[in-house]
Design a protein around this motif. Structure first.
Motif, PDB file in Angstrom:
ATOM      1  N   ALA A   1       0.837  -1.220   0.000  1.00  0.00           N
ATOM      2  CA  ALA A   1       0.000   0.000   0.000  1.00  0.00           C
ATOM      3  C   ALA A   1       0.863   1.257   0.000  1.00  0.00           C
ATOM      4  N   ASP A   2       1.988   1.225   0.726  1.00  0.00           N
ATOM      5  CA  ASP A   2       2.907   2.379   0.716  1.00  0.00           C
ATOM      6  C   ASP A   2       3.408   2.637  -0.707  1.00  0.00           C
ATOM      7  N   ILE A   3       3.865   1.565  -1.360  1.00  0.00           N
ATOM      8  CA  ILE A   3       4.462   1.734  -2.692  1.00  0.00           C
ATOM      9  C   ILE A   3       3.389   2.111  -3.720  1.00  0.00           C
ATOM     10  N   GLU A   4       2.196   1.579  -3.560  1.00  0.00           N
ATOM     11  CA  GLU A   4       1.074   1.945  -4.448  1.00  0.00           C
ATOM     12  C   GLU A   4       0.805   3.453  -4.333  1.00  0.00           C
ATOM     13  N   ASN A   5       0.774   3.946  -3.108  1.00  0.00           N
ATOM     14  CA  ASN A   5       0.531   5.372  -2.874  1.00  0.00           C
ATOM     15  C   ASN A   5       1.623   6.225  -3.527  1.00  0.00           C
ATOM     16  N   ILE A   6       2.879   5.833  -3.319  1.00  0.00           N
ATOM     17  CA  ILE A   6       4.000   6.625  -3.854  1.00  0.00           C
ATOM     18  C   ILE A   6       4.022   6.560  -5.377  1.00  0.00           C
ATOM     19  N   ALA A   7       4.011   5.343  -5.910  1.00  0.00           N
ATOM     20  CA  ALA A   7       4.183   5.183  -7.366  1.00  0.00           C
ATOM     21  C   ALA A   7       3.051   5.851  -8.139  1.00  0.00           C
ATOM     22  N   SER A   8       1.813   5.743  -7.639  1.00  0.00           N
ATOM     23  CA  SER A   8       0.687   6.348  -8.362  1.00  0.00           C
ATOM     24  C   SER A   8       0.780   7.874  -8.328  1.00  0.00           C
ATOM     25  N   THR A   9       1.401   8.417  -7.289  1.00  0.00           N
ATOM     26  CA  THR A   9       1.496   9.881  -7.160  1.00  0.00           C
ATOM     27  C   THR A   9       2.633  10.458  -8.009  1.00  0.00           C
ATOM     28  N   VAL A  10       3.767   9.756  -8.060  1.00  0.00           N
ATOM     29  CA  VAL A  10       4.937  10.353  -8.732  1.00  0.00           C
ATOM     30  C   VAL A  10       5.096   9.891 -10.180  1.00  0.00           C
TER      31      VAL A  10
ATOM     32  N   TYR B   1      11.911   4.679 -11.469  1.00  0.00           N
ATOM     33  CA  TYR B   1      11.633   4.615 -10.022  1.00  0.00           C
ATOM     34  C   TYR B   1      12.420   3.438  -9.454  1.00  0.00           C
ATOM     35  N   VAL B   2      13.148   3.689  -8.369  1.00  0.00           N
ATOM     36  CA  VAL B   2      14.044   2.688  -7.805  1.00  0.00           C
ATOM     37  C   VAL B   2      13.679   2.419  -6.346  1.00  0.00           C
ATOM     38  N   LEU B   3      13.599   1.146  -6.011  1.00  0.00           N
ATOM     39  CA  LEU B   3      13.444   0.746  -4.614  1.00  0.00           C
ATOM     40  C   LEU B   3      14.807   0.288  -4.105  1.00  0.00           C
TER      41      LEU B   3
ATOM     42  N   ASP C   1       8.911  -7.927  -5.000  1.00  0.00           N
ATOM     43  CA  ASP C   1       7.444  -7.916  -4.870  1.00  0.00           C
ATOM     44  C   ASP C   1       6.910  -6.485  -4.873  1.00  0.00           C
ATOM     45  N   LEU C   2       7.580  -5.601  -4.136  1.00  0.00           N
ATOM     46  CA  LEU C   2       7.127  -4.203  -4.085  1.00  0.00           C
ATOM     47  C   LEU C   2       7.307  -3.522  -5.450  1.00  0.00           C
ATOM     48  N   ALA C   3       8.383  -3.902  -6.133  1.00  0.00           N
ATOM     49  CA  ALA C   3       8.630  -3.308  -7.455  1.00  0.00           C
ATOM     50  C   ALA C   3       7.507  -3.666  -8.425  1.00  0.00           C
ATOM     51  N   ARG C   4       6.965  -4.858  -8.294  1.00  0.00           N
ATOM     52  CA  ARG C   4       5.869  -5.267  -9.189  1.00  0.00           C
ATOM     53  C   ARG C   4       4.624  -4.405  -8.943  1.00  0.00           C
ATOM     54  N   VAL C   5       4.468  -3.936  -7.714  1.00  0.00           N
ATOM     55  CA  VAL C   5       3.358  -3.017  -7.419  1.00  0.00           C
ATOM     56  C   VAL C   5       3.599  -1.680  -8.134  1.00  0.00           C
ATOM     57  N   ALA C   6       4.815  -1.165  -8.018  1.00  0.00           N
ATOM     58  CA  ALA C   6       5.141   0.116  -8.670  1.00  0.00           C
ATOM     59  C   ALA C   6       5.015   0.029 -10.179  1.00  0.00           C
ATOM     60  N   LYS C   7       5.288  -1.155 -10.697  1.00  0.00           N
ATOM     61  CA  LYS C   7       5.295  -1.380 -12.154  1.00  0.00           C
ATOM     62  C   LYS C   7       3.902  -1.159 -12.768  1.00  0.00           C
ATOM     63  N   LYS C   8       2.871  -1.221 -11.956  1.00  0.00           N
ATOM     64  CA  LYS C   8       1.514  -0.958 -12.476  1.00  0.00           C
ATOM     65  C   LYS C   8       1.390   0.487 -12.941  1.00  0.00           C
ATOM     66  N   TYR C   9       2.266   1.369 -12.408  1.00  0.00           N
ATOM     67  CA  TYR C   9       2.143   2.806 -12.682  1.00  0.00           C
ATOM     68  C   TYR C   9       3.319   3.379 -13.467  1.00  0.00           C
ATOM     69  N   ILE C  10       4.493   2.743 -13.335  1.00  0.00           N
ATOM     70  CA  ILE C  10       5.725   3.304 -13.910  1.00  0.00           C
ATOM     71  C   ILE C  10       6.411   2.230 -14.741  1.00  0.00           C
TER      72      ILE C  10
ATOM     73  N   GLY D   1      22.624  -6.272  -6.807  1.00  0.00           N
ATOM     74  CA  GLY D   1      22.991  -5.032  -7.472  1.00  0.00           C
ATOM     75  C   GLY D   1      21.732  -4.339  -7.996  1.00  0.00           C
ATOM     76  N   GLU D   2      21.861  -3.699  -9.160  1.00  0.00           N
ATOM     77  CA  GLU D   2      20.683  -3.014  -9.735  1.00  0.00           C
ATOM     78  C   GLU D   2      20.002  -3.937 -10.738  1.00  0.00           C
ATOM     79  N   GLU D   3      18.703  -4.139 -10.573  1.00  0.00           N
ATOM     80  CA  GLU D   3      17.943  -5.030 -11.464  1.00  0.00           C
ATOM     81  C   GLU D   3      16.713  -4.278 -11.970  1.00  0.00           C
ATOM     82  N   ARG D   4      16.494  -4.363 -13.271  1.00  0.00           N
ATOM     83  CA  ARG D   4      15.275  -3.782 -13.840  1.00  0.00           C
ATOM     84  C   ARG D   4      14.165  -4.819 -13.839  1.00  0.00           C
ATOM     85  N   ILE D   5      12.969  -4.393 -13.463  1.00  0.00           N
ATOM     86  CA  ILE D   5      11.840  -5.330 -13.349  1.00  0.00           C
ATOM     87  C   ILE D   5      11.085  -5.388 -14.661  1.00  0.00           C
TER      88      ILE D   5
END
Ligand code: SF4
Length: 256
Positions: free
Chosen positions: A187-196, A203-205, A232-241, A252-256
């Protein structure tokens, strides 16, 4: 807050000559500037708030060091602390780095949108990384930055900073450090990703880490979130970004 009071002198917390993790795909030197208006309890760079751990250095001396290093690097990452706390010498520094033909990245917490406009007007910044500390409600944000009373103002300033960078067209990375108990739920990540989403290019976690200690010592005892949790959280952000990444010690750094 202690400041040099001069536009040609920086309060410097440290320098890393060569880094491959502070500017995606580039080799950079990293400059740590002192001072920050926040007091995030999980902060690893808390020594940058202490006068005894900072030294006053002329901007020209920092530029000489960068010039000597310039054959080895693509650019410079300026971080902190909060670099915009020293806006006068910061502007002189970024102009000097650009004159050397190098890329410039600035990390910021977004608390100073007016100073950000001054920095953008230099046209010297190639890459911004802006911290989004928690879900965008005053209580959660105030807790994350360690100063509850300014949670609402921090969100207002952050949103203005996102608009300033977006309007200027500079490349913008939004990033959130996943800290258990502060920002760690879908829910935190959904709120952030949908807003920004409308402002950021990527967007990086990031994984909360405890090496070097934390401002609030009790956070040093918290187990960092796993790579799987961040994925798992990145997949939530991926709905918006479209471009979402995770940064972990394990992967290291991984792209989803
Ligand atoms: S983690 Fe928070 S307190 Fe530490 S430098 Fe960044 S914004 Fe400032």
């Amino acid at each position: 807050m202690f400041l040099s009071g001069r536009d040609d002198v920086l309060l410097l917390g440290g320098v890393v000559e060569i880094s491959t993790v502070d500017y995606p795909g580039k080799v950079v030197s990293v400059i740590f500037l002192c001072g920050c208006p926040f007091r995030c309890p999980y902060c690893q760079n808390w020594r940058l708030f202490r006068e005894e751990d900072c030294r006053a250095v002329e901007v020209d001396k920092v530029l000489s060091f960068i010039e000597e290093n310039s054959v080895l690097i693509d650019g410079v990452c300026i971080t902190g602390g909060e670099p915009l706390q020293q806006i006068g010498p910061l502007i002189k520094l970024v102009r000097g780095i650009k004159d050397l033909g190098l890329l410039v990245k600035v990390d910021t917490n977004g608390f100073y949108p007016s100073r950000l406009k001054l920095l953008m007007d230099t046209s010297c910044i190639d890459y911004f990384a802006i911290d989004i500390k928690a879900r965008l409600d005053p209580q959660s944000y105030g807790r994350a930055i360690g100063i509850p009373i300014i949670g609402g103002r921090a969100i207002k300033n952050l949103m203005e900073s996102l608009r300033v960078i977006h309007d200027h067209g500079a490349f913008l990375e939004g990033r959130t450090t996943v800290v258990p108990g502060i920002v760690d739920s879908p829910a935190d990540i959904e709120n952030i990703a949908s807003t920004v989403a409308e402002y950021v290019d990527i967007y990086v976690l990031q994984q909360f880490r405890t090496e070097g200690g934390t401002l609030d010592p009790s956070y040093s005892k918290i187990t960092p979130p796993s790579r799987e949790k961040l994925l798992d959280l990145a997949r939530v952000a991926k709905k918006y970004i479209q471009d979402v990444r995770v940064r972990t010690k394990e992967g290291g750094e991984e792209r989803i």
